[in-house]
Design a protein around this motif. Structure first.
Motif, mmCIF file in Angstrom:
data_model
loop_
_atom_site.group_PDB
_atom_site.id
_atom_site.type_symbol
_atom_site.label_atom_id
_atom_site.label_comp_id
_atom_site.label_asym_id
_atom_site.label_seq_id
_atom_site.Cartn_x
_atom_site.Cartn_y
_atom_site.Cartn_z
ATOM 1 N N MET A 1 0.700 -1.079 0.050
ATOM 2 C CA MET A 1 -0.114 -0.015 -0.106
ATOM 3 C C MET A 1 1.036 1.424 -0.300
ATOM 4 N N GLY A 2 0.594 2.498 -1.329
ATOM 5 C CA GLY A 2 1.404 3.483 -0.562
ATOM 6 C C GLY A 2 1.572 3.734 0.560
ATOM 7 N N PHE A 3 1.969 5.663 -0.019
ATOM 8 C CA PHE A 3 1.713 6.282 1.322
ATOM 9 C C PHE A 3 2.136 7.831 0.693
ATOM 10 N N ARG A 4 1.778 9.035 1.533
ATOM 11 C CA ARG A 4 1.357 9.815 0.678
ATOM 12 C C ARG A 4 3.146 10.410 1.510
ATOM 13 N N ASP A 5 4.149 10.431 0.681
ATOM 14 C CA ASP A 5 5.563 11.800 1.158
ATOM 15 C C ASP A 5 5.601 13.304 1.970
ATOM 16 N N SER A 6 6.457 13.358 3.154
ATOM 17 C CA SER A 6 6.336 13.963 3.676
ATOM 18 C C SER A 6 6.457 15.888 3.136
ATOM 19 N N GLU A 7 7.643 15.317 2.350
ATOM 20 C CA GLU A 7 7.508 16.544 1.175
ATOM 21 C C GLU A 7 7.381 16.445 0.253
ATOM 22 N N THR A 8 6.435 16.288 -0.669
ATOM 23 C CA THR A 8 6.736 16.641 -1.899
ATOM 24 C C THR A 8 4.695 16.187 -1.872
ATOM 25 N N THR A 9 4.471 15.518 -0.290
ATOM 26 C CA THR A 9 3.118 14.890 -0.516
ATOM 27 C C THR A 9 2.302 14.371 -2.157
ATOM 28 N N GLU A 10 3.068 13.811 -2.442
ATOM 29 C CA GLU A 10 3.194 12.981 -3.893
ATOM 30 C C GLU A 10 2.808 11.217 -3.460
ATOM 31 N N CYS A 11 1.973 10.431 -4.428
ATOM 32 C CA CYS A 11 1.532 8.871 -3.510
ATOM 33 C C CYS A 11 3.175 8.687 -3.923
ATOM 34 N N VAL A 12 3.201 7.682 -3.148
ATOM 35 C CA VAL A 12 4.680 7.143 -3.489
ATOM 36 C C VAL A 12 4.550 5.801 -3.656
ATOM 37 N N TRP A 13 5.066 5.001 -4.417
ATOM 38 C CA TRP A 13 4.296 3.239 -5.311
ATOM 39 C C TRP A 13 4.963 2.504 -5.323
ATOM 40 N N SER A 14 6.892 2.889 -4.700
ATOM 41 C CA SER A 14 8.323 2.260 -4.911
ATOM 42 C C SER A 14 7.417 1.020 -3.475
ATOM 43 N N TYR A 15 8.082 -0.219 -4.356
ATOM 44 C CA TYR A 15 8.216 -1.044 -3.430
ATOM 45 C C TYR A 15 9.339 -0.971 -2.293
ATOM 46 N N LYS A 16 10.094 -0.323 -2.425
ATOM 47 C CA LYS A 16 12.027 -0.210 -1.863
ATOM 48 C C LYS A 16 11.158 1.370 -0.593
ATOM 49 N N ALA A 17 11.427 1.962 -0.989
ATOM 50 C CA ALA A 17 10.552 3.353 -0.159
ATOM 51 C C ALA A 17 9.614 2.907 0.420
ATOM 52 N N ILE A 18 8.246 2.377 1.041
ATOM 53 C CA ILE A 18 7.529 1.837 1.104
ATOM 54 C C ILE A 18 7.972 0.479 2.436
ATOM 55 N N ALA A 19 8.899 0.065 1.657
ATOM 56 C CA ALA A 19 8.967 -1.207 2.949
ATOM 57 C C ALA A 19 10.163 0.119 3.518
ATOM 58 N N THR A 20 10.635 0.456 3.182
ATOM 59 C CA THR A 20 11.945 2.073 4.253
ATOM 60 C C THR A 20 11.011 2.167 4.783
ATOM 61 N N ASP A 21 9.618 3.029 4.940
ATOM 62 C CA ASP A 21 8.891 3.673 5.819
ATOM 63 C C ASP A 21 8.355 3.460 6.522
ATOM 64 N N TYR A 22 7.833 1.731 6.563
ATOM 65 C CA TYR A 22 7.292 1.183 7.401
ATOM 66 C C TYR A 22 9.072 0.683 8.709
ATOM 67 N N LEU A 23 9.450 0.343 7.942
ATOM 68 C CA LEU A 23 10.557 -0.054 8.822
ATOM 69 C C LEU A 23 11.002 0.989 10.131
ATOM 70 N N LYS A 24 10.824 1.931 8.895
ATOM 71 C CA LYS A 24 10.998 3.421 10.154
ATOM 72 C C LYS A 24 9.779 4.074 11.166
ATOM 73 N N GLY A 25 8.676 3.406 11.054
ATOM 74 C CA GLY A 25 7.272 3.587 11.582
ATOM 75 C C GLY A 25 6.594 2.396 12.243
ATOM 76 N N TRP A 26 6.162 1.805 11.299
ATOM 77 C CA TRP A 26 4.990 1.030 12.662
ATOM 78 C C TRP A 26 5.890 -0.507 12.490
ATOM 79 N N PHE A 27 6.942 -0.740 12.010
ATOM 80 C CA PHE A 27 7.587 -2.070 12.260
ATOM 81 C C PHE A 27 7.744 -2.060 13.514
ATOM 82 N N THR A 28 8.774 -1.693 14.559
ATOM 83 C CA THR A 28 8.958 -1.573 16.109
ATOM 84 C C THR A 28 7.414 -1.779 16.821
#
Length: 76
Positions: A1-28
């Protein structure tokens, strides 16, 4: 599931970017809430077991609407 980038407010659909965002956020929170601590902590002290289950409440916030979470927290 994509997310909205906080800097550009665009939807991000890159799997690598989604995984990185999840690991930095809700993963713990997700990891701590599903990890079987009862295997490593003896069940003799009930309060310790209850404290170890508290992160599951944080995970519930992800599943519920933010307004409902705020209303629930005010009731405590």
């Amino acid at each position: 599931m994509g997310f909205r980038d906080s800097e550009t407010t665009e939807c991000v659909w890159s799997y690598k970017a989604i995984a990185t965002d999840y690991l930095k956020g809700w993963f713990t929170i997700d990891f701590v809430s599903i990890f079987p601590f009862q295997i490593f902590v003896p069940p003799e002290n009930g309060s310790t077991t209850k404290l170890l289950r508290m992160p599951r409440m944080l995970r519930m916030g992800k599943l519920m609407d933010i307004k409902n979470v705020k209303r629930l927290m005010k009731s405590f």
